[in-house]
Design an enzyme around this catalytic site. Structure first.
Site, PDB file in Angstrom:
ATOM      1  N   CYS A   1       0.965  -1.389  -0.089  1.00 39.12           N
ATOM      2  CA  CYS A   1      -0.148  -0.015   0.186  1.00 39.12           C
ATOM      3  C   CYS A   1       1.110   1.393  -0.089  1.00 39.12           C
ATOM      4  CB  CYS A   1      -0.708   0.167   1.270  1.00 39.12           C
ATOM      5  SG  CYS A   1      -2.056  -1.237   1.461  1.00 39.12           S
TER       6      CYS A   1
ATOM      7  N   ARG B   1       3.388  -0.144  -5.093  1.00 36.29           N
ATOM      8  CA  ARG B   1       3.348  -0.692  -3.729  1.00 36.29           C
ATOM      9  C   ARG B   1       2.050  -1.369  -3.493  1.00 36.29           C
ATOM     10  NH1 ARG B   1       6.682   1.845  -0.335  1.00 36.29           N
ATOM     11  NH2 ARG B   1       5.589   0.997   1.390  1.00 36.29           N
TER      12      ARG B   1
ATOM     13  N   TRP C   1      -2.761  -2.821  -1.368  1.00 35.47           N
ATOM     14  CA  TRP C   1      -2.623  -4.260  -1.640  1.00 35.47           C
ATOM     15  C   TRP C   1      -3.040  -4.954  -0.433  1.00 35.47           C
ATOM     16  CZ3 TRP C   1      -0.018  -8.153   0.967  1.00 35.47           C
ATOM     17  CH2 TRP C   1       0.279  -9.242   0.074  1.00 35.47           C
TER      18      TRP C   1
ATOM     19  N   ASN D   1      -1.187   2.390   5.794  1.00 32.41           N
ATOM     20  CA  ASN D   1      -0.351   1.458   5.241  1.00 32.41           C
ATOM     21  C   ASN D   1       0.340   0.532   6.245  1.00 32.41           C
ATOM     22  OD1 ASN D   1       1.842  -0.333   3.679  1.00 32.41           O
ATOM     23  ND2 ASN D   1       3.043   1.442   3.811  1.00 32.41           N
ATOM     24  N   GLY D   2       0.113  -0.559   6.405  1.00 29.86           N
ATOM     25  CA  GLY D   2       0.541  -1.744   7.301  1.00 29.86           C
ATOM     26  C   GLY D   2      -0.342  -2.712   8.019  1.00 29.86           C
TER      27      GLY D   2
ATOM     28  N   GLU E   1      16.346 -17.958 -10.272  1.00 28.58           N
ATOM     29  CA  GLU E   1      15.805 -16.627 -10.559  1.00 28.58           C
ATOM     30  C   GLU E   1      14.989 -16.378 -11.791  1.00 28.58           C
ATOM     31  OE1 GLU E   1      15.316 -13.997  -9.074  1.00 28.58           O
ATOM     32  OE2 GLU E   1      15.250 -12.352 -10.580  1.00 28.58           O
TER      33      GLU E   1
ATOM     34  N   LYS F   1      11.132 -15.198 -12.102  1.00 26.10           N
ATOM     35  CA  LYS F   1      10.739 -14.281 -13.057  1.00 26.10           C
ATOM     36  C   LYS F   1       9.635 -14.681 -13.996  1.00 26.10           C
ATOM     37  CE  LYS F   1      12.104 -11.564 -11.805  1.00 26.10           C
ATOM     38  NZ  LYS F   1      12.804 -10.950 -10.910  1.00 26.10           N
TER      39      LYS F   1
ATOM     40  N   GLU G   1       6.393 -15.053 -12.013  1.00 28.60           N
ATOM     41  CA  GLU G   1       5.806 -13.789 -11.441  1.00 28.60           C
ATOM     42  C   GLU G   1       5.034 -12.922 -12.484  1.00 28.60           C
ATOM     43  OE1 GLU G   1       7.956 -10.885  -9.125  1.00 28.60           O
ATOM     44  OE2 GLU G   1       9.836 -11.425 -10.312  1.00 28.60           O
TER      45      GLU G   1
ATOM     46  N   HIS H   1      15.949 -37.119  -8.725  1.00 25.51           N
ATOM     47  CA  HIS H   1      15.745 -37.687  -7.396  1.00 25.51           C
ATOM     48  C   HIS H   1      14.104 -37.147  -7.192  1.00 25.51           C
ATOM     49  CE1 HIS H   1      19.417 -38.485  -6.280  1.00 25.51           C
ATOM     50  NE2 HIS H   1      19.996 -37.451  -6.828  1.00 25.51           N
TER      51      HIS H   1
ATOM     52  N   LYS I   1       5.538  -4.314  -5.271  1.00 24.42           N
ATOM     53  CA  LYS I   1       7.030  -4.028  -5.415  1.00 24.42           C
ATOM     54  C   LYS I   1       7.600  -4.021  -3.845  1.00 24.42           C
ATOM     55  CE  LYS I   1      10.748  -2.896  -7.628  1.00 24.42           C
ATOM     56  NZ  LYS I   1      11.401  -4.086  -8.401  1.00 24.42           N
TER      57      LYS I   1
HETATM   58  C1  AGP Z   1      11.426  -9.954  -7.583  1.00 28.83           C
HETATM   59  O1  AGP Z   1      11.233 -10.015  -8.935  1.00 28.83           O
HETATM   60  C2  AGP Z   1      10.420  -9.710  -6.588  1.00 28.83           C
HETATM   61  N1  AGP Z   1       9.139  -9.085  -6.884  1.00 28.83           N
HETATM   62  C3  AGP Z   1      10.383 -10.228  -5.061  1.00 28.83           C
HETATM   63  O2  AGP Z   1      11.026 -11.133  -5.134  1.00 28.83           O
HETATM   64  C4  AGP Z   1      11.441  -9.169  -4.438  1.00 28.83           C
HETATM   65  O3  AGP Z   1      12.731  -9.508  -5.010  1.00 28.83           O
HETATM   66  C5  AGP Z   1      11.429  -9.435  -2.741  1.00 28.83           C
HETATM   67  O4  AGP Z   1       9.935  -9.173  -2.575  1.00 28.83           O
HETATM   68  C6  AGP Z   1      12.438  -8.814  -2.273  1.00 28.83           C
HETATM   69  O5  AGP Z   1      12.532  -7.348  -2.115  1.00 28.83           O
HETATM   70  P1  AGP Z   1      13.537  -6.455  -1.722  1.00 28.83           P
HETATM   71  O6  AGP Z   1      14.622  -6.805  -2.616  1.00 28.83           O
HETATM   72  O7  AGP Z   1      13.093  -4.930  -1.862  1.00 28.83           O
HETATM   73  O8  AGP Z   1      13.711  -6.580  -0.306  1.00 28.83           O
END
Ligand code: AGP
Length: 596
Positions: A2, A27, A73, A99-100, A473, A477, A480, A496, A591
């Site tokens: 948020c 956010r 969010w 926010n929180g 990674e 990507k 998500e 395995h 984000k």
């Molecule tokens: C990555 O594409 C993500 N959206 C997510 O995994 C992100 O890296 C994670 O939330 C950690 O965020 P930060 O690096 O701001 O701590």
């Protein structure tokens, strides 16, 4: 997660708030709202969806010089119009954005608000109802606000309007990010400076447990028990154009394109006058004094941490453990005698990582934060900070910050290692050029995305050693942003269990950049192909074979992740585009993950 904004000044608040919220959409983006105060009182507009949806319901004619806004969010209550902020008290005298997460909201509701019918399912509504309750009992607004805050357990950044006070936005913060901006003829509030760069670049940090009265002409900061605090503003060195997409269709594409420049900038930022790579002496001493490094991070930053472990162990000879922040916080391992904690976080606001940092400080251990955001919570609360210098990363999917994290980790490990025989500066310059070659190969990446990921249900990424970390990674990507179920595996682990999932045409992306294990991973490729997989081998020059689908330029073995991740980012991007996904704002994500 948020984002909140507030404006108090000479101009019409509505457009400033809406523009501010657009900059905070990263956010959270499942609902949004604003409240405008004018002579007639406070009017609230809110809507499910994005800021563009909110714009459709905001009365174009409404005028007012004070207002607050929110992009959500959802945590408590589904994303809908009723649960969207701002929330109002029963008589509508008080209006709040938050926010929180208020952990004890159930208890507070039971104890103080039994007779008050709640409008929403949110924890936030409890705050605004409490303020009204206490003001009805005879407290002034600031007293009622302080009393309410003293009862809250959890995290909050709050902006509150009182219909009977046309001069003030009441603001408070605990654990959630919040800044106050000092403008010309106005003062503002925002979760992130980016939201209010349209008005000012002068911001004041607000610390946990502080209360702020934001008026047009003055800002008054005090502690929860009323002691005044003086704090000077600082200048945010961001250019408004840094946070625009320009001619790019998506921030993610722009940010991937920026990666060669980011690596070059990092080389420059971490070079001393003699042109040698260097870091702050105090950080060097902390690293040399540590008998073990504990890297703490989440998501993409955790994946960067796995690569970082290799750097510290190989370049500096310091043993490293890498932990997911949401796990280690509640289950601290036995620590070494002289641990150094390194927090890796693009945003510097990740709540999971922050709760670990709080514990680490309680235990009295030193902490270094590697972040992209100067002045972020993790940066402020750690003993030392190193910046990524990647420029703002807006797309939810992290790309350039990951590459920047790897470059900075390599430099830190190299400097800490002193005698390493790698010419890291030269090698990183080669990496920057190799990344350029990769981002210039977009057409090919688009073709690969179509060839391998069209109409598929799932996909696998395999690699060994450094390539395994990049596989994790790559899979993150892809899942998500395209919602294709994707998993990264150590090549040797497939047999395995996971190989049972390989069927006719299952896409398997295999990375081959590590000479020591090149034959082994090629063996794993053969295993999956024998079971029908559609294997896409991405190898490095010198290790390539005839049927490989793409060959990346040769770079130093330790630095391959900075380059091999780029085709995976681009392939994910084009797969998501093909599926019509919202690349920059994937569903259910935000984000900055500021809730635990
Ligand atoms: C990555 O594409 C993500 N959206 C997510 O995994 C992100 O890296 C994670 O939330 C950690 O965020 P930060 O690096 O701001 O701590």
């Amino acid at each position: 997660m948020c984002g909140i904004v507030g404006y108090n000044g000479n101009l019409d608040a509505k457009e400033i708030l809406l523009k501010g919220l657009e900059k905070l959409e990263y956010r959270g983006y499942d609902s949004a709202g604003i409240a405008i105060r004018n002579k007639e009182g406070v009017t609230v507009f809110k809507e499910k969806g994005r800021i563009k949806d909110l714009r459709n319901v905001v009365d174009g004619e409404i005028k007012g010089n004070i207002g607050i806004g929110h992009t959500r969010w959802a945590t408590h209550g589904v994303p809908n119009k009723i649960n969207a902020h701002p929330h109002q008290s029963a008589t509508k005298r008080f209006t709040i954005v938050h926010n929180g997460v208020i952990e004890n909201y159930h208890l507070l509701k039971k104890q103080y608000l039994n007779n008050i019918p709640m409008q929403s399912e949110t924890d936030t509504e409890v705050i605004v109802q409490l303020v009204e309750q206490f003001s009805k009992e005879g407290l002034s607004t600031i007293e009622a606000f302080r009393k309410t805050l003293s009862l809250l357990h959890g995290s909050y950044a709050i902006a509150l309007l009182d219909e009977e006070d046309g001069d003030t936005i009441y603001v408070a913060k605990n654990k959630s990010p919040l800044l106050v901006g000092v403008g010309d003829g106005c003062n503002v509030v925002a979760s992130d400076a980016m939201a209010m760069l349209q008005v000012t670049n002068q911001f004041i940090e607000i610390h946990d447990g502080e209360v702020v009265l934001v008026q047009k002409e003055k800002i008054e900061i005090s502690t929860l028990d009323g002691q005044k605090i003086e704090r000077k503003p600082y200048t945010v060195e961001l250019d408004a154009s840094d946070i625009e997409k320009g001619t790019y269709p998506h921030y993610m594409l722009k940010e991937m394109d920026e990666q060669p420049g980011v690596v070059r900038k990092i080389i420059q930022e971490y070079s001393n006058e003699a042109g040698e790579l260097s870091i702050d002496e105090a950080i060097f001493a902390a690293l040399r004094g540590a008998d073990r490094i504990y890297i703490i991070a989440a998501g993409t930053s955790y994946h960067a941490g796995l690569v970082g472990k290799e750097y510290f162990e190989k370049l500096a000879g310091i043993p490293v453990e890498v932990h997911i922040s949401s796990e280690i916080g509640y289950n601290m391992p036995l620590l070494s005698e002289k641990p150094l904690f390194i927090f890796i976080s693009q945003s510097g606001e990740t709540a999971d990582s922050r709760q670990v940092l709080v514990k680490v400080k309680e235990l009295g251990h030193p902490a270094l934060t590697i972040t992209n955001v100067a002045g972020s919570t993790l940066s402020r609360e750690a003993d030392y900070t190193l910046l990524l210098h990647a420029g703002p990363e807006i797309a939810v999917a992290s790309t350039k910050a990951y590459v920047a994290q790897l470059a900075v980790l390599a430099i830190v490990a190299y400097v800490a290692g002193e005698g390493s025989d790698v010419d890291l500066k030269k090698e990183l310059a080669i990496v920057a050029n190799a990344i350029q070659t990769m981002v210039d190969s977009k057409d090919e990446m688009q073709k690969i995305a179509l060839e391998y990921l069209n109409n598929v249900r799932n996909a696998f990424f395999i690699g060994r050693n450094m390539d395994y970390y990049v596989s994790l990674e790559g899979a993150l990507k892809l899942k998500e942003i395209s919602y294709i179920q994707a998993e990264g595996f150590a090549g040797g682990e497939l047999k395995h269990g996971t190989i049972a999932l390989i069927e006719e045409e299952t896409p398997v992306f295999a990375l081959v950049t590590q000479e020591a294990v090149a034959l082994n991973i090629r063996g794993n490729v053969k295993e999956v192909v024998a079971r029908g997989a559609n294997a896409c081998v991405i190898s490095m020059e010198g290790l390539n074979e005839e049927d490989d689908r793409f060959v990346i330029p040769k770079v130093h073995t330790l630095l391959t992740p900075l380059v091999s991740v780029v085709p995976l980012q681009l392939i994910s991007y084009y797969a998501a585009l093909e599926r019509g996904c919202d690349v920059d704002k994937p569903r259910n994500l935000a984000k900055s993950v500021t809730v635990e």
